[in-house]
Design an enzyme around this catalytic site. Structure first.
Site, short mmCIF file in Angstrom:
data_model
loop_
_atom_site.label_atom_id
_atom_site.label_comp_id
_atom_site.label_asym_id
_atom_site.label_seq_id
_atom_site.Cartn_x
_atom_site.Cartn_y
_atom_site.Cartn_z
N PRO A 263 6.58 5.85 -1.71
CA PRO A 263 7.51 6.89 -1.25
C PRO A 263 6.81 8.21 -0.93
CG PRO A 263 8.49 5.67 -3.05
CD PRO A 263 7.08 5.17 -2.93
N GLU B 162 -1.21 9.89 15.18
CA GLU B 162 -1.90 11.13 14.79
C GLU B 162 -3.13 10.82 13.93
OE1 GLU B 162 1.97 11.81 16.26
OE2 GLU B 162 1.42 10.56 14.54
N HIS C 5 -11.41 6.47 -4.51
CA HIS C 5 -12.42 5.51 -4.94
C HIS C 5 -12.16 4.99 -6.36
CE1 HIS C 5 -14.95 5.98 -1.39
NE2 HIS C 5 -14.61 7.27 -1.42
N SER D 275 -0.47 7.05 4.82
CA SER D 275 -1.86 6.88 5.24
C SER D 275 -2.85 7.51 4.26
CB SER D 275 -2.05 7.50 6.63
OG SER D 275 -1.23 6.87 7.58
N GLN E 148 -9.26 -4.82 12.15
CA GLN E 148 -8.55 -6.00 12.63
C GLN E 148 -7.05 -5.79 12.63
OE1 GLN E 148 -9.97 -10.01 12.24
NE2 GLN E 148 -8.19 -10.57 11.03
N GLU E 149 -6.53 -5.11 11.61
CA GLU E 149 -5.10 -4.81 11.57
C GLU E 149 -4.70 -3.98 12.78
OE1 GLU E 149 -1.77 -2.43 8.83
OE2 GLU E 149 -3.80 -2.75 8.05
N THR F 182 -0.62 5.98 11.87
CA THR F 182 0.12 6.62 12.95
C THR F 182 -0.82 7.02 14.10
OG1 THR F 182 -0.17 8.83 12.03
CG2 THR F 182 1.77 7.58 11.30
N MET G 91 0.84 -1.20 0.00
CA MET G 91 0.00 0.00 0.00
C MET G 91 0.88 1.26 0.00
SD MET G 91 -2.95 1.09 2.80
CE MET G 91 -3.26 -0.63 3.10
#
Length: 380
Positions: free
Chosen positions: A129, A368, A180, A133, A242-243, A366, A126
């Site tokens: 560089p 944040e 999306h 998020s 779940q992660e 994170t 995912m």
């Protein structure tokens, strides 16, 4: 406080996991840390022991049991053993749900038996560089060429990146669609144009291979689209709870274990002619950590119960993730300090826990980002 979420079957499984760690992981772990990667034999051993694909249907070689508490046991014991390099949790609890819930019957027959045996090691790609998020920042593209996709782009910080035989790649399939317009494509080892970069040199979790991945005109068959076209955003959001729970579980388990080993250390270590444990400041430090761990454990166990019954929402998963991992970070720092100079030595468990655990407040979203999710839910 006595925990109430486990049955005798869960505790029997815990003994199985501990035996596996003692026999198949701990004797080799120092060498894996030096090598920067675990042995593939360890993955095969985990498969033989039934530790892979716990929630995968039995017809594909899995355990056929979707009780998340078994995954909790795995996370707790691997954390207590100080063995994050063998990323069984990533394989089972983060990538596994994509394959079991989104794959077609044909894809399941192709991929799940190896997933459960340890012959097929998995990764999810995912992060890029320039995009962590923020999914809208993803630049990796997949162009529709009729019977296949042409994939171009790069990913970084990919756990299992060197060992992975099967990589779930988040790519842009509709350029104007933003977040999306993303889809999940499965890239397999050996596909032309799929290359791995460096095994990245991290400050901790040395044996967990983390790599850069490059896709240069990779022809991905249409049969390797996972889930709905342009449906990656929804798929990713569905599995993030779940992660984050998996990371939180490791966080509280690590904090509790650090408290245990530090409590023993200050009882034995002497300063000014008496054990450190006799000093009021030390007792206050231990009291504070013990209380923080107890309170966090109560909340985490409630979240585990809710997740097991399908009632945990994204907000509470985010609360669990940021709170437990920040506690882990504080515990590692305070426990290292209580070890004095010895805490800075790699031979002491607290030193490695300090560096291995630092990533916990970063990956999976994170601290944040977690606060932003919680804040939006409350304030709009």
């Amino acid at each position: 406080m006595k925990r109430r979420i486990f049955t005798a079957e869960h505790e029997a499984f815990r003994e199985t996991v501990r035996t596996f760690l003692t026999k198949e992981v701990q004797p080799h772990y120092e060498q894996w840390e030096k090598d920067g990667i675990v042995s593939r034999e360890a993955w095969l051993a985990a498969g033989r022991q039934g530790l892979l694909g716990l929630a995968v249907p039995e017809e594909y070689g899995g355990g056929g049991n979707d009780d998340f508490r078994y995954a909790v046991v795995l996370h707790e014991e691997f954390t207590r053993a100080g063995a994050p390099g063998l990323a069984v949790g990533l394989h089972n609890d983060i990538i596994g749900p994509y394959l079991t819930s989104l794959a077609t019957d044909e894809q399941k027959r192709r991929w799940l038996p190896g997933f459960c045996s340890g012959e097929t090691i998995t990764a999810i790609a995912m992060t890029e560089p320039g995009a962590g998020s923020d999914l809208q920042g993803i630049r990796t593209t997949a162009e529709d060429r009729g019977d296949h996709w042409v994939l171009n782009g790069s990913k970084t910080f990919i756990s299992n990146g060197i060992l992975a035989d099967l990589v779930v790649v988040v790519a842009k399939t509709t350029p104007e669609g933003g977040a999306h317009g993303l889809s999940l494509l499965v890239v397999e080892r050996g596909m032309e144009g799929f290359e791995r970069g460096r095994n990245l040199d991290k400050i901790g979790q040395k044996s967990q291979d983390t790599a850069e991945l490059f896709f240069n005109d990779v022809r991905v068959p249409k049969d390797n689209l996972l889930g709905e076209l342009n449906g990656a955003f929804v798929h990713l959001m569905t599995n993030l709870a779940q992660e984050r729970m998996a990371i939180a579980i490791a966080g509280i388990a690590a904090a509790e274990h650090l408290l245990e080993i530090t409590t023993e250390y200050v009882k034995e270590r002497e300063a000014f002619g008496r054990p450190l444990a006799k000093l009021q400041h030390i007792r206050f430090e231990i009291a504070e950590l013990a209380t923080e761990c107890a309170v966090t454990r109560a909340f985490l166990d409630r979240c585990i119960e809710d997740h097991t019954t399908g009632e945990l929402d994204a907000v509470h998963a985010s609360m669990a993730k940021w709170w437990a991992t920040e506690l882990q970070k504080r515990a590692a720092d305070r426990c290292l300090q209580l070890h004095g100079g010895y805490g800075y030595m790699n031979e002491y468990r607290v030193a490695r826990a300090f560096t291995d655990g630092r990533i916990q407040t970063i990956y999976g979203g994170t601290t944040e980002i977690m606060k932003e999710i919680i804040g939006r839910s409350l304030l709009g």
